[in-house]
Every structure is written in C-alpha cells, then in structure tokens.
Design a protein around this motif. Structure first.
Motif, PDB file in Angstrom:
ATOM      1  N   GLY A 232       0.809  -1.215   0.000  1.00  6.21           N
ATOM      2  CA  GLY A 232       0.000   0.000   0.000  1.00  6.21           C
ATOM      3  C   GLY A 232       0.837   1.257   0.000  1.00  6.21           C
ATOM      4  N   ARG A 233       1.950   1.225   0.733  1.00  8.83           N
ATOM      5  CA  ARG A 233       2.819   2.402   0.762  1.00  8.83           C
ATOM      6  C   ARG A 233       3.481   2.618  -0.583  1.00  8.83           C
ATOM      7  N   THR A 234       3.766   1.513  -1.265  1.00 11.41           N
ATOM      8  CA  THR A 234       4.277   1.632  -2.635  1.00 11.41           C
ATOM      9  C   THR A 234       3.253   2.334  -3.516  1.00 11.41           C
ATOM     10  N   ALA A 235       1.985   1.951  -3.376  1.00  9.19           N
ATOM     11  CA  ALA A 235       0.919   2.566  -4.169  1.00  9.19           C
ATOM     12  C   ALA A 235       0.777   4.048  -3.846  1.00  9.19           C
ATOM     13  N   LYS A 236       0.927   4.412  -2.572  1.00  8.68           N
ATOM     14  CA  LYS A 236       0.835   5.821  -2.186  1.00  8.68           C
ATOM     15  C   LYS A 236       1.971   6.622  -2.811  1.00  8.68           C
ATOM     16  N   LEU A 237       3.150   6.003  -2.900  1.00 10.24           N
ATOM     17  CA  LEU A 237       4.270   6.676  -3.562  1.00 10.24           C
ATOM     18  C   LEU A 237       3.952   6.909  -5.033  1.00 10.24           C
ATOM     19  N   VAL A 238       3.304   5.896  -5.669  1.00  6.09           N
ATOM     20  CA  VAL A 238       2.927   6.058  -7.078  1.00  6.09           C
ATOM     21  C   VAL A 238       1.948   7.203  -7.234  1.00  6.09           C
ATOM     22  N   ALA A 239       0.968   7.283  -6.318  1.00  4.78           N
ATOM     23  CA  ALA A 239      -0.053   8.328  -6.417  1.00  4.78           C
ATOM     24  C   ALA A 239       0.540   9.713  -6.227  1.00  4.78           C
ATOM     25  N   SER A 240       1.569   9.816  -5.369  1.00  2.82           N
ATOM     26  CA  SER A 240       2.145  11.130  -5.075  1.00  2.82           C
ATOM     27  C   SER A 240       3.294  11.485  -5.994  1.00  2.82           C
ATOM     28  N   ALA A 241       3.794  10.479  -6.743  1.00  5.53           N
ATOM     29  CA  ALA A 241       4.966  10.729  -7.577  1.00  5.53           C
ATOM     30  C   ALA A 241       4.590  11.472  -8.842  1.00  5.53           C
ATOM     31  N   GLY A 242       5.608  12.019  -9.468  1.00  5.21           N
ATOM     32  CA  GLY A 242       5.396  12.699 -10.746  1.00  5.21           C
ATOM     33  C   GLY A 242       6.073  14.043 -10.765  1.00  5.21           C
ATOM     34  N   SER A 243       6.786  14.327 -11.824  1.00  5.08           N
ATOM     35  CA  SER A 243       7.459  15.613 -11.957  1.00  5.08           C
ATOM     36  C   SER A 243       6.952  16.325 -13.195  1.00  5.08           C
ATOM     37  N   LYS A 244       6.954  17.643 -13.156  1.00  6.35           N
ATOM     38  CA  LYS A 244       6.442  18.435 -14.271  1.00  6.35           C
ATOM     39  C   LYS A 244       7.398  18.340 -15.445  1.00  6.35           C
ATOM     40  N   SER A 245       6.841  18.127 -16.619  1.00  3.16           N
ATOM     41  CA  SER A 245       7.644  17.987 -17.820  1.00  3.16           C
ATOM     42  C   SER A 245       8.423  19.267 -18.097  1.00  3.16           C
ATOM     43  N   HIS A 246       9.705  19.090 -18.495  1.00  2.93           N
ATOM     44  CA  HIS A 246      10.507  20.255 -18.866  1.00  2.93           C
ATOM     45  C   HIS A 246       9.942  20.931 -20.109  1.00  2.93           C
ATOM     46  N   ALA A 247       9.292  20.155 -20.967  1.00  2.00           N
ATOM     47  CA  ALA A 247       8.664  20.738 -22.158  1.00  2.00           C
ATOM     48  C   ALA A 247       7.525  21.665 -21.752  1.00  2.00           C
ATOM     49  N   GLU A 248       6.717  21.211 -20.775  1.00  2.00           N
ATOM     50  CA  GLU A 248       5.622  22.057 -20.292  1.00  2.00           C
ATOM     51  C   GLU A 248       6.171  23.358 -19.720  1.00  2.00           C
ATOM     52  N   GLN A 249       7.225  23.250 -18.923  1.00  2.00           N
ATOM     53  CA  GLN A 249       7.830  24.444 -18.336  1.00  2.00           C
ATOM     54  C   GLN A 249       8.362  25.371 -19.422  1.00  2.00           C
ATOM     55  N   ALA A 250       8.984  24.781 -20.445  1.00  2.00           N
ATOM     56  CA  ALA A 250       9.535  25.597 -21.529  1.00  2.00           C
ATOM     57  C   ALA A 250       8.436  26.331 -22.288  1.00  2.00           C
ATOM     58  N   VAL A 251       7.342  25.616 -22.586  1.00  2.00           N
ATOM     59  CA  VAL A 251       6.224  26.246 -23.306  1.00  2.00           C
ATOM     60  C   VAL A 251       5.636  27.387 -22.489  1.00  2.00           C
ATOM     61  N   LEU A 252       5.510  27.175 -21.174  1.00  2.00           N
ATOM     62  CA  LEU A 252       4.979  28.231 -20.310  1.00  2.00           C
ATOM     63  C   LEU A 252       5.891  29.455 -20.311  1.00  2.00           C
ATOM     64  N   ARG A 253       7.198  29.213 -20.243  1.00  2.00           N
ATOM     65  CA  ARG A 253       8.142  30.342 -20.220  1.00  2.00           C
ATOM     66  C   ARG A 253       8.151  31.085 -21.557  1.00  2.00           C
ATOM     67  N   ILE A 254       8.066  30.333 -22.643  1.00  2.00           N
ATOM     68  CA  ILE A 254       7.989  30.971 -23.960  1.00  2.00           C
ATOM     69  C   ILE A 254       6.701  31.770 -24.072  1.00  2.00           C
ATOM     70  N   GLY A 255       5.597  31.165 -23.597  1.00  2.00           N
ATOM     71  CA  GLY A 255       4.313  31.873 -23.614  1.00  2.00           C
ATOM     72  C   GLY A 255       4.351  33.133 -22.775  1.00  2.00           C
ATOM     73  N   ASP A 256       4.962  33.055 -21.589  1.00  2.00           N
ATOM     74  CA  ASP A 256       5.079  34.241 -20.727  1.00  2.00           C
ATOM     75  C   ASP A 256       5.854  35.346 -21.427  1.00  2.00           C
ATOM     76  N   PHE A 257       6.956  34.957 -22.079  1.00  2.00           N
ATOM     77  CA  PHE A 257       7.782  35.945 -22.775  1.00  2.00           C
ATOM     78  C   PHE A 257       6.980  36.659 -23.867  1.00  2.00           C
ATOM     79  N   LEU A 258       6.263  35.886 -24.665  1.00  2.00           N
ATOM     80  CA  LEU A 258       5.492  36.479 -25.763  1.00  2.00           C
ATOM     81  C   LEU A 258       4.311  37.295 -25.244  1.00  2.00           C
ATOM     82  N   ILE A 259       3.699  36.826 -24.150  1.00  2.00           N
ATOM     83  CA  ILE A 259       2.549  37.552 -23.589  1.00  2.00           C
ATOM     84  C   ILE A 259       2.985  38.896 -23.017  1.00  2.00           C
ATOM     85  N   ILE A 260       4.106  38.890 -22.303  1.00  2.00           N
ATOM     86  CA  ILE A 260       4.626  40.157 -21.742  1.00  2.00           C
ATOM     87  C   ILE A 260       4.958  41.121 -22.869  1.00  2.00           C
ATOM     88  N   LEU A 261       5.566  40.562 -23.929  1.00  2.00           N
ATOM     89  CA  LEU A 261       5.903  41.394 -25.084  1.00  2.00           C
ATOM     90  C   LEU A 261       4.645  41.956 -25.732  1.00  2.00           C
TER      91      LEU A 261
END
Length: 874
Positions: A232-261
C-alpha cells in the motif's frame, strides 16, 4: 521441493523492507522468538485462534478495507485546469473579443485550437490513474481466515489487523503477516523488494502483501492492511509521484515571454491612439474603441502561440510512432523530450541488467571429483519436477548425455530451513544405494566432518582451501552450493566440491552501457540484492564498483520530498545501490532531480512503480508488471537495454526538430507583432487583418508537423531547454525577419507613391496587405529552412522529403489564395513574383545573420562556462 538458500557475502536477515519489518524491543529487525510473537499478538489484541466476527466488523469500520485507497484530484477539476493559466487566458481573451465583434472565423478557429490542446493534455493526464489500477490487480482476491474459531474463505478486502490467515503455495499473500505457525514457506517477493530468489520464511518472520507463495504453507496474523502495508505504501508513492515535464515548463516560459511582449506592445498601441486623439482633437473618441480592440485582437492572435502545444504534441506523437518501430512504446508524449535530456540512467539489476535466471558457473571440484561429477551429483539430489530456480539451474547444466537415467530414485529428503540441504537416495546400475546431498556450503562442510578454523597464510589443507573458496565467492557476491556423496547409508560423507551460481548479465547489457556512456549518460545500478552481488555484476558490465547500501544514505525518518544535500551528493557520486527498497528508489530519483539532473529509471516490478513515475522518464523493460508499465512513460517491448539507446538517439533527433520549430515560431511571432505595431505607429496602417493571421497560423503550422521526419544532426551529449539561447537566437532571427517584412512594407508604400511604377502595376493598400501576407507565408517557411540547422542552409543535412514537399504544397496554396482572392484581396502574378524574389534574397541574408549570431552565442556560452568552472571547483 525447494533447494537450500545459497550463501552470499551478506546473509543477514535484514532483507525486509524497513517499513514492513517487525521490530523487537531494541528496534532492530529480526525474526521474532516465541515471547516476542506472544507480545505482538497481545498488542494486536488477538490470539492464534483469530478474531470473532464482531471484532472483525468493528476493526473494518475503524481501519477501512484491505485495499489501496488513493485520494486523487477529480477528473473534472483536472480538465478545467487546462483552461486556466497565462496561455489559455490570452487565447480565451482573443476568442471573447472575436465573439463580441462577431468575427466568427476567428472565433471558431481559436476556440477549436483551445479545446484541442485541453483534450490532448487531459488524455495524457488520465494515464496516472492506470498505475494505481494495475497495482490493485496485484492484491489477493480471496483469503482463508479463521473467524469465530472456524476457517472460511472471504474477500481479501475484508481482512483486518489481528486476523489469522493461512497462505499456501500459489497464493498471493493478502496482507502484511507475522508468521506464527507452520514448517516452511517459500515466498517470491522479487516484484516488491527486487530480490532475485524466493525467500525462505519460518515462524517469527514477516510476509508481505502482494508477494507470491511458491512452496510450503504457513499460518500468519495480519499486522497491517490496505494502505498501511508495504504494498500500500508503494501505491501511495505512485499516487504522489510525478514531476512536471521540462517541455511544459519551456512552453509556459515561452508563452510568458510572448505575452509580456504583447502586453507591452498593446500598451504602446493604446497610448499612441490616446496621444493622437488628445494632441489633435483634445478629446478621446469612444467610437474608436472598437478599432483599438480590433488592433489588440490582431496583436493577441499574433502573440499567443495558439498552435504551439498542438504542433509539439503532434510532432512528438509522430516521433512516438518512430520509437514504436524501435520496440519502444511511449505512454506519455513528454517522455520523448525528457529522454533526450536524460543525463543519469538508474537501472534496476534483476531482470533488467541481468536475465533474472540463475545460471551455473564453472564447478569447483575437490579431491578426485570432476566438474561433470559435481553437476550430476547435485542433480541426483534434486527432484526432476521441481520449479525452484536453483534446481532448474542445476538440471539445465547437466551434460548432453544426461546420465541420470542409469540411476533409480529410492527416496528424497526435501529442504527445510533447519537442515538447509536436500538429499537424494538413488540406486546405481550395480544395485548400490548412494546418497547425494546439496546445500549451504557450511552445512555440507559439517556433514563431511570439516570445521572452519583460523588458518595460517600457507595453510593448504582441503578444509582451508574449501572455506577460502567459499569466502572468495561470497566476496564477489556469487552464490554457492556445496555438494557431497555418501556410499555407506550416510555414515560418512565425501566432499565433491562447490557449484557457484549467478544471475548472469543480459548478453547485450555491457555493450548497451558502453553506448550509453558515449551518449553522455551516467549509469547507476539499483538493486534489492546485496552490495557484493551488485558489485560483481557491475564489474562484469563495466559499471563503476562504488556501490552503496541504500539504508546507509537514506534514514527511515527522512522526508522523501526534502532530501538533505549530503545524501543527494552521495547519490550523485555513487555508481549504484544495494539493498534498495521502493522508498529508496523513489528517494534516489528525487535526490538526483534536486541536484538538477534529468533522470531515467528502468524497472520491471511493482517495487519500481513509484520511482518510474517520479523519474523524468520512467522506462518499463520487456516483461514488466502491469504496475510498472502503467507508471512508466516508455515501455520496451523487446528484451535487452539496447532499445533504450536507440530511443535516446531518436529522442534527441526529435528534440532537435522541436527546437527548430520553437526558433521559427518565436521569430515569426516577433516579426508579426512588431510589424503590426510599427506599421500602425509609422503609417497608421494595419498590415494584416485578424483572419490573415489565423490563415497564416494554419498555413505555417499544419504542414510543419512533418518536421517530425526532418533530417537532423543529433547531439552527442544530453540536450536541454536552454531558454537563454532560445530567446536570444529567436529574437535575433525575429528582428532579421522584421527587417525583411518592414522593408517590403516600405517598398510597397514607395511603390504607391511612385507614378511610373503605379502606371506599370497599380497597387492599393489592400494589395499591400496581401503582399505582406504572402511574404510572411513564404518568408516564414524559408526561415524554418534557415533555423533548422546551425550550418549554412546550403550544407547538409538538407530538409527531408516530407517536410520539403509539405512546404512546397503550402506555398502553392498560399499563392492560389492570393491569385484568386480567397480570404485575402487578389494580387497580380507579377507582384507575386516580386514578393518571392524578395523573400529568396532575404533568405540568404538571414542565413548569414544566423551564422554570425550562432558564433557569437557559442563564444559567449564558452566564456561563461570558463567563469563558472573555477567557482564550482572552489
């Protein structure tokens, strides 16, 4: 029947997961004695006769069902989340303005792209729920429990702490148990702990929920159920695990740059209109608010990378199709981009680097015995129908002529945890009864009258040689089996020798690791086996031999989401880890991520699932469990790790293609935004209509999805999103493109003010808008050809055939739109020729600007690296 356990460098009983171990009063993990078992039963308020139905009912209400219960965010909330954020807000504003102004083509195109992006993200997010569902499949469905003094079969979900249950061969252990009665139980917990062999259990030992009973039968009391079990603790680790994609972060930063501009330029537009009205008319005309709103709409549509997520998703989807041909199935599209940047590969040993199949090494005979005699003797002490891993290895190693047929089985004494050996009694062709025994080396030595004693450096006696060889094998992590024979009904025994056994590396593992290192990856072994065993395999595979015991780095009370710096540094420099349990694997990945590494984790068992999900790119190898496959981002369908190397190379090629698209998209966005503002401020002229910008987006982005097939030069090192380089280079290319577009605008304005040119070809502002539209359509794709390679456009690699044909087809469509006046004012053929000649000349100019700017950026990055390195070393 089971064969005896094999000796290793570390045969201590602490092979249980830390959180699932039963602890005595001192807190150390051990097999409980009778008094400690009685104390545990008292603590659980139960007895060896189990609970009553009423007690079980009360505990079920208090502790909940024996099932994995994970509280996750609702799917509706997740879906709505894709309409919340900087980029969605700007797209939604553009859609609202289009709606209010009744610009239906703009509205439907923008809204459609917004819904498409949300649908893609939501579909990918639902993959997380599959990991938990697969974990639940591993739980026992039924359990045999003693209630009210009567044995009955109930749903395993109804078990509670204190229940007394029986577990027999072939059954899944239904809860974490403390074994309190029975002679013997062999449990396969490889999918939970990573141990490569079934573990022998006896009274006082623990057995863990989700493990499989292979042989024997014992009675145990449930000490933990549901989420409180190791499973069960293994399953809880699975449920809580996960990291944000670097691609998602990059798209957000590019979007922020263009939006500010875009916001800054919108302020300039509104400010300029206000100044004009107040300076020349002394009053603000609200009637012009609609015109300003229209300009802002154009700017919003131009600035927001509406199609960027969709193009990236489709590009990666096409890349995923290419990876599937490499026998790698992508279950999360962002894994492609992450795999390209992976610099640390954490590889599970059992079943991943090794074959998960014990193999007999070269026998070590003693006395007059021969190697084949040793194998035959061990086989005669084995039951032919046995499915035990050790027995199978012995039987498989028999000589081709298989002489067992000349012996008649008489009796067989199976293995038990006390005697730690098996004995086969046979009759040879002459009618003589012979006894053969195989077992733990120390047990066989005692059987033969040998006793381990301190010896001198030059002691060459058989006893010293035997125990010296046992110690040498153990120091290398090799399991060993002693073999002996008795010709006189067991009165005296003669030592035949030792059988070393090892779970051998996969045939392609060493070559794969060497290739991975050439690609700039640091490979770390992660195993549930002892450090000595891991070190031996690491030596054979060419990995470093600096392996650490996981519990020496991670303490039981350590917060897995906040790894101390010292522990993270120890993880970073280690070549691998032994005695690893699920929370350790999870913490290893987290520690490396906190130090800025992009981590890939390979595995095949339930125990790997949390780390596979937490890793930037979790890789489930061939034959992995459902839980591992569901948690992983990449699933290999072919055995061996060579597929990972092929996938990394393919992923880096895909990353290069996506980066080329990003360069192009940002540059074109800058070009269009500044052109709209500059044309309005200088000439009071709107160079593009909103529908032109939408059509441009469609003409530019839909054919460019074929960039997934483009020819690229892959990086020899891991690649990452370098936002400084992306913004810098894209801005330079955008400014160069702006010069091209504004130059054409100036030429058009000059043409309209030159009588003799107007006599040749009359030009109106509507014509000029179409010329700008065509120039952006043609120049945009020519710009893509420029930015897709760091070399000059006239050198290899040239554009792939699908990309080139898609661009040609798109340009034909753009020309036809201009000729026939579809969605744009019609333009004469001669002006179309002028625009194309102009665009081709500028392609060469921008290519030269690219070469110079790349050289400057590379020199600046090199100088920055020189400045950083002394600081890092200090």
């Amino acid at each position: 029947m089971s064969s005896p356990p094999l000796e290793t460098a570390d045969s201590s009983p602490s092979t249980k997961p830390p959180q699932a171990q039963i602890k005595n009063q001192t807190g150390s993990s051990t097999t409980l004695d009778a008094a400690a078992i009685a104390a545990k039963l008292s603590e659980l308020k139960t007895s060896s006769k189990g609970l009553t139905s009423l007690e079980a009912k009360d505990r079920l209400a208090k502790d909940g069902p024996n099932a994995i219960q994970a509280h996750e965010e609702s799917r509706w909330k997740k879906l709505l989340g894709y309409f919340w954020g900087p980029i969605p807000w700007m797209i939604e504003i553009a859609a609202v303005i289009s709606f209010l102004r009744a610009d239906w083509p703009d509205f439907f195109v923008i809204a459609g792209l917004l819904l498409y992006n949300a649908a893609i993200g939501f579909w990918q997010d639902n993959k997380a729920a599959n990991a938990l569902a697969a974990l639940k499949k591993g739980l026992a469905l039924k359990a045999s429990v003693c209630r009210d003094g009567v044995w009955a079969s109930i749903d395993a979900t109804e078990l509670v702490p204190g229940d007394v249950v029986t577990v027999a061969a072939g059954e899944i252990v239904p809860a974490d148990l403390l074994l309190i009665d029975g002679k013997y139980l062999s449990v396969d917990q490889a999918a939970l702990t990573g141990e490569s062999l079934p573990v022998s259990k006896k009274i006082g030992d623990g057995a863990y929920s989700g493990s499989i009973a292979r042989q024997g039968s014992m009675i145990g009391v449930a000490v933990a159920t549901g989420n409180n079990t190791f499973f069960g603790r293994t399953a809880k680790l699975v449920a809580s695990a996960g990291s944000k994609s670097h691609a998602e972060q990059a798209v957000l930063r590019i979007g922020d740059f263009l939006i500010i501009l875009a916001a800054a330029l919108a302020v300039v537009l509104v400010g300029a209109q206000l100044w004009h009205d107040l300076a020349y008319h002394g009053v603000w005309h609200w009637s012009e608010a609609g015109g300003i709103a229209q300009f802002v709409l154009v700017l919003l549509v131009a600035s927001v990378p509406v199609a960027m997520p969709a193009v990236m998703s489709v590009t990666m989807a096409l890349g995923a199709l290419a990876l599937s041909r490499q026998k790698a199935i992508v279950s999360r599209l962002s894994a492609i981009e992450e795999l390209a940047g992976v610099d640390v590969l954490c590889s599970d040993k059992t079943g991943t680097l090794t074959q998960n199949k014990l193999t007999l090494q070269a026998p070590i005979p003693f006395g007059t015995a021969k190697a084949d005699d040793l194998v035959i003797a061990a086989a005669l002490a084995t039951q032919k129908e046995s499915t035990d891993a050790i027995d199978l290895a012995v039987l498989k190693a028999l000589p081709d002529n298989n002489p067992l047929g000349s012996y008649k089985p008489v009796d067989f004494i199976p293995f038990d945890p006390v005697n730690k050996k098996t004995v086969g009694i046979v009759q040879d062709a002459a009618g003589h009864k012979i006894r053969y025994a195989k077992g733990a080396p120390q047990v066989i030595a005692t059987l033969c009258g040998m006793k381990e004693e301190p010896t001198g450096a030059n002691d060459n006696t058989p006893t010293a040689e035997y125990f010296g060889k046992v110690s040498e094998l153990a120091s290398h992590g090799t399991r060993s089996l002693g073999v002996a024979v008795s010709q006189d009904d067991g009165a005296t025994w003669t030592l035949l020798g030792l059988l070393p056994m090892l779970d051998p590396p996969r045939p392609d593992a060493a070559a794969t690791i060497a290739q991975a290192k050439k690609l700039g990856l640091s490979v770390k072994m992660v195993t549930g086996d002892d450090v000595a065993i891991g070190s031996e395999i690491a030596h054979q595979l060419g990995l470093g031999e600096h392996l650490l015991k996981a519990s020496d780095i991670f303490s039981a009370d350590m917060n897995p989401n906040k790894i101390p710096v010292d522990a993270a540094r120890a993880v970073e420099v280690a070549d691998g880890f032994g005695r690893v349990f699920p929370e350790h694997k999870f913490e290893i990945v987290k520690a490396l991520q906190e130090l800025g590494h992009i981590v890939a984790m390979t595995g095949d068992g339930v125990n790997d699932a949390p780390a596979l999900k937490q890793a930037d790119c979790g890789v489930a190898v061939s034959g992995a469990t459902d839980a591992a496959r569901s948690a992983a981002a990449l699933v290999l369908t072919a055995p061996g790790l060579s597929t990972i190397v092929n996938a990394i190379v393919e992923a880096r090629a895909i990353f290069e293609r996506i980066t080329s698209y990003i360069y192009y998209r940002i540059a074109m966005t800058i070009d269009i935004m500044f052109l709209v503002v500059a044309a309005y401020l200088v000439f009071g002229f709107q160079p593009l209509t909103a529908i032109m910008i939408v059509v441009l987006a469609l003409l530019d982005d839909i054919p460019i999805m074929t960039i997934a097939y483009d020819n690229v030069v892959t990086s020899p090192e891991p690649v990452r999103w370098n936002m400084h380089r992306i913004i810098s280079f894209s801005s330079i290319m955008g400014i160069a493109s702006l010069a091209e577009s504004f130059g054409l605008l100036l030429l058009g304005v000059g043409w309209m003010h030159t009588p003799w040119l107007m006599d040749i070809v009359p030009l109106t502002t509507a014509h000029l808008q179409t010329m700008i539209f065509l120039q952006l359509a043609a120049g945009g794709h020519l710009l893509l050809f420029v930015v897709r390679t760091r070399n000059t456009i006239f050198r290899r690699p040239y554009p792939s055939r699908p990309l080139f044909l898609a661009v040609v087809g798109t340009q034909i469509v753009a020309v036809l739109l201009c000729v026939f006046g579809i969605l744009v004012p019609a333009l004469p053929w001669i002006m179309i020729g002028v625009v194309w000649a102009y665009a081709l000349i500028w392609m060469v100019i921008i290519d030269a600007v690219k070469i110079i700017s790349n050289s400057q950026i590379k020199r600046r990055e090199k100088n920055s690296l020189k400045l950083v390195q002394p600081i890092a070393h200090s």
